[in-house]
Design a protein around this motif. Structure first.
Motif, PDB file in Angstrom:
ATOM      1  N   CYS A 258      25.675  49.708  60.425  1.00 14.25           N
ATOM      2  CA  CYS A 258      25.074  49.432  59.296  1.00 14.25           C
ATOM      3  C   CYS A 258      24.715  48.108  58.881  1.00 14.25           C
TER       4      CYS A 258
ATOM      5  N   CYS B 125      26.247  46.431  55.840  1.00 13.41           N
ATOM      6  CA  CYS B 125      27.547  45.955  56.098  1.00 13.41           C
ATOM      7  C   CYS B 125      27.627  44.712  57.129  1.00 13.41           C
TER       8      CYS B 125
ATOM      9  N   HIS C  41      26.436  53.139  52.708  1.00 16.62           N
ATOM     10  CA  HIS C  41      25.195  52.631  52.743  1.00 16.62           C
ATOM     11  C   HIS C  41      24.319  53.847  53.335  1.00 16.62           C
TER      12      HIS C  41
ATOM     13  N   CYS D 118      28.267  54.694  58.225  1.00 11.93           N
ATOM     14  CA  CYS D 118      28.632  53.969  57.093  1.00 11.93           C
ATOM     15  C   CYS D 118      28.308  54.991  55.721  1.00 11.93           C
TER      16      CYS D 118
END
Ligand SMILES: [Zn+2]
Length: 310
Positions: A135, A138, A166, A163
């Motif tokens: 992601c 992240c 998100h 993730c």
């Protein structure tokens, strides 16, 4: 020994001779869970505004000659002395770093397991074991906002990084960016459910084998998967790869909810196997969970094989 300052004021690692103590870095860059060593080192170098070879040079780690490689097509192996230098530089104790970077302490192909001068070398990875994209939000968070690309090793089955925060996922190393899964809330929902229960790796492997076969042979759930794939590719035009179709590169993602439902159902099979007389009840239960009117696997169906395996 020299240390230099870039125009932005970040400190470059000190360049030291072979007898010098390892350098310590001024910046803290935390690894992502299951991150590829090459990915972490690339992010670390980026934080210092260096290239990866320059970072290794600054750490006095010799990069063995070889073709120019990068994640995900290759992994960077460090011998124990080089690993030690990395730990000192990053301020991360070796057990912590080894836990975060699953390939860090694995022996490389050139037997760099013993002591010796700090050395790094690239090892090419076949696509089936390559790490997947993480992601971007992240990665940015863990890279002080300077970087959005990173690679992590997924579980062996199903091979995915997700993730849920998100709503981004990696499902194939050939994708040029993570996939946006907001149009497919069932993927996030399934993953959150999975996090609450533990499904043994054996059942996940069986379930992945079974749904992969069903998907490839357009069986049982073909229409549902076709619809899901269409929604996924519409939201992610970059899934159209010149040599690999989205039908292939998104397979583990498209089948993910049913793979987990199937894996959970397989955990109900007792260790000594399922008696013939219980097959009908099991298939009825499984069909209900998969929202199918009925399920009658043919003898060449891997589900049939699983039901008859002890
Ligand atoms: Zn994220």
């Amino acid at each position: 020994m020299t240390a230099s300052t870039s125009p932005a004021g970040t400190v470059h690692p000190a360049v030291s001779g072979p007898a010098s103590p390892p350098a310590t870095g001024a910046l803290r860059v935390r690894p992502l869970p299951a991150e590829a060593t090459a990915s972490y080192l690339a992010r670390l170098a980026h934080a210092y505004r260096l290239t990866l070879p320059h970072l290794l040079d600054g750490l006095d780690v010799h990069l063995a000659p070889g073709p120019e490689k990068a994640a995900p097509a290759a992994e960077l192996h460090l011998n124990p002395t080089a690993q030690q230098r990395l730990c000192v530089f990053t301020h991360i104790p070796r057990p912590h770093l080894a836990r975060a970077l699953p390939r860090l302490t694995q022996p490389g192909p050139l037997h760099t397991t013993g002591p010796g001068p700090p050395t790094a070398h690239w090892q090419p990875l076949v696509p089936a074991v390559q790490p997947l994209r993480v992601c971007t939000a992240c990665v940015s968070h863990r890279s002080r906002g300077t970087h959005t690309t990173a690679w992590a090793y997924p579980p062996s089955a199903p091979r995915l990084t997700i993730c849920t925060h998100h709503q981004q996922t990696g499902s194939d190393p050939r994708h040029t960016a993570p996939l946006d899964i907001r149009p497919l809330p069932e993927l996030t929902h399934t993953h959150q459910q999975q996090a609450r229960t533990t499904i043994p790796a054996t059942e996940l492997t069986w379930a992945t084998t079974i749904t992969t076969r069903w998907y490839d042979h357009h069986q049982h759930l073909a229409q549902r998967w076709h619809t899901r794939l269409a929604r996924l590719t519409t939201a992610n035009p970059h899934t159209h790869h010149p040599t690999a179709s989205p039908a292939l590169t998104c397979r583990s993602l498209v089948t993910y909810p049913e793979t987990l439902t199937l894996a959970r159902a397989l955990t109900r099979i007792p260790p000594h196997g399922l008696a013939r007389t219980d097959h009908t009840a099991f298939l009825h239960h499984l069909a209900t969970r998969l929202e199918l009117p009925r399920l009658a696997p043919a003898t060449h169906d891997p589900l049939f094989t699983r039901l008859n395996t002890r």
